[in-house]
Enzyme design. Structure first.
Site, PDB file in Angstrom:
ATOM      1  N   SER A 196       8.860   3.373  -5.179  1.00  0.00           N
ATOM      2  CA  SER A 196       8.600   4.541  -6.016  1.00  0.00           C
ATOM      3  C   SER A 196       9.859   4.982  -6.766  1.00  0.00           C
ATOM      4  O   SER A 196      10.987   4.736  -6.323  1.00  0.00           O
ATOM      5  CB  SER A 196       8.110   5.706  -5.163  1.00  0.00           C
ATOM      6  OG  SER A 196       6.962   5.346  -4.438  1.00  0.00           O
TER       7      SER A 196
HETATM    8  N1  SAH Z   1       7.402   3.731   0.292  1.00  0.00           N
HETATM    9  C1  SAH Z   1       7.644   2.504  -0.421  1.00  0.00           C
HETATM   10  C2  SAH Z   1       6.757   2.327  -1.615  1.00  0.00           C
HETATM   11  C3  SAH Z   1       5.416   1.986  -1.170  1.00  0.00           C
HETATM   12  S1  SAH Z   1       4.303   1.216  -2.294  1.00  0.00           S
HETATM   13  C4  SAH Z   1       9.086   2.335  -0.813  1.00  0.00           C
HETATM   14  O1  SAH Z   1       9.880   3.253  -0.640  1.00  0.00           O
HETATM   15  O2  SAH Z   1       9.427   1.245  -1.279  1.00  0.00           O
HETATM   16  C5  SAH Z   1       2.903   1.345  -1.214  1.00  0.00           C
HETATM   17  C6  SAH Z   1       2.907   0.388  -0.053  1.00  0.00           C
HETATM   18  O3  SAH Z   1       1.766   0.696   0.736  1.00  0.00           O
HETATM   19  C7  SAH Z   1       2.766  -1.066  -0.449  1.00  0.00           C
HETATM   20  O4  SAH Z   1       3.829  -1.797   0.095  1.00  0.00           O
HETATM   21  C8  SAH Z   1       1.433  -1.477   0.169  1.00  0.00           C
HETATM   22  O5  SAH Z   1       1.438  -2.813   0.638  1.00  0.00           O
HETATM   23  C9  SAH Z   1       1.303  -0.492   1.320  1.00  0.00           C
HETATM   24  N2  SAH Z   1      -0.037  -0.254   1.831  1.00  0.00           N
HETATM   25  C10 SAH Z   1      -1.190  -0.101   1.138  1.00  0.00           C
HETATM   26  N3  SAH Z   1      -2.214   0.135   1.991  1.00  0.00           N
HETATM   27  C11 SAH Z   1      -1.689   0.135   3.258  1.00  0.00           C
HETATM   28  C12 SAH Z   1      -2.225   0.333   4.557  1.00  0.00           C
HETATM   29  N4  SAH Z   1      -3.515   0.580   4.767  1.00  0.00           N
HETATM   30  N5  SAH Z   1      -1.384   0.283   5.616  1.00  0.00           N
HETATM   31  C13 SAH Z   1      -0.065   0.029   5.439  1.00  0.00           C
HETATM   32  N6  SAH Z   1       0.492  -0.170   4.232  1.00  0.00           N
HETATM   33  C14 SAH Z   1      -0.292  -0.107   3.147  1.00  0.00           C
END
Ligand code: SAH
Length: 221
Positions: free
Chosen positions: A68
């Site tokens: 993000s």
């Molecule tokens: N917080 C992260 C950005 C996350 S992007 C950072 O600082 O880099 C959102 C993430 O959520 C992605 O990596 C995606 O694979 C994950 N995601 C989506 N659905 C999910 C779920 N049900 N459980 C765990 N992770 C999930």
């Protein structure tokens, strides 16, 4: 192993980022500002884009996912109203950067990622940095982590189709769930769900955001 020797140039870029993008846009929680000045974001973005680590935008991290924009990480941490004694759950580890920021404020952070390669990479970086109050788990996090609940705060960094009921239930009284919710897979509004002492919930709307979708049992199919 990462070379984690402090780099004055990166520290300067980080301070400039906090001054202009974070404090400059109204983030005032001193814990959040300090954490954002501390965590070396360049280690969490892929090597080919690490020159953009302190730019005002999200960046690709592989598997179609993104780290993000720094402002959004800070905004979510501020809305989570973290204290140094807090036990925190994050859903969506991605690069591990936001977990790192949360871990510089809270006592203990559990973070869940459903892409194995991202979970492993984040875990390695967090370990190399010595951030030993973070536990990375590889699974579907949409139904939370009942075995470690309740939490003071739960931060979801992917967009849910509705407020995940099972996550809400894993808050302590006084706990905060920060979650992007939207009926469009790529557009949401950022909500804080506050659990009152009597078990009822308050919802506050923090405006429009755009996250990748939360996949899984309590997310999108
Ligand atoms: N917080 C992260 C950005 C996350 S992007 C950072 O600082 O880099 C959102 C993430 O959520 C992605 O990596 C995606 O694979 C994950 N995601 C989506 N659905 C999910 C779920 N049900 N459980 C765990 N992770 C999930």
């Amino acid at each position: 192993m990462l070379d984690t020797t402090p780099q004055p140039k990166r520290q300067q870029a980080r301070n400039e980022m906090v001054d202009s993008q974070i404090a400059g846009r109204g983030i005032s929680d001193s814990y959040v500002l300090e954490a954002m000045r501390t965590v070396p974001r360049e280690f969490f973005v892929p090597g080919d884009v690490d020159n953009f680590a302190y730019d005002d935008m999200p960046l690709p991290i592989g598997q179609g996912q993104t780290i993000s924009q720094p402002y959004i990480v800070a905004l979510m941490a501020q809305i989570a109203e973290l204290h140094p004694t807090d036990k925190v759950l994050e859903i969506g580890t991605g690069s591990g950067y936001s977990a790192a920021v949360l871990s510089r404020i809270a006592d203990e952070v559990f973070t869940i990622e459903h892409h194995e390669s991202l979970a492993m990479r984040a875990d390695n970086i967090l370990t190399d940095l010595g951030y030993d109050n973070v536990t990375v788990l590889h699974r579907d996090g949409s139904s939370g982590l009942p075995e470690e609940s309740p939490f003071d705060a739960i931060v979801v960094t992917a967009g849910a189709p509705s407020v995940p009921r099972l996550l809400r239930e894993q808050l302590k009284p006084g706990g905060r769930l920060v979650v992007p919710v939207g009926t469009d897979e790529h557009r949401q509004r950022l909500f804080q769900i506050y659990r009152r002492g009597d078990g009822t919930f308050d919802t506050e709307d923090y405006g429009p955001v755009a996250f990748v979708p939360l996949i899984g049992r309590e997310g999108w199919a």
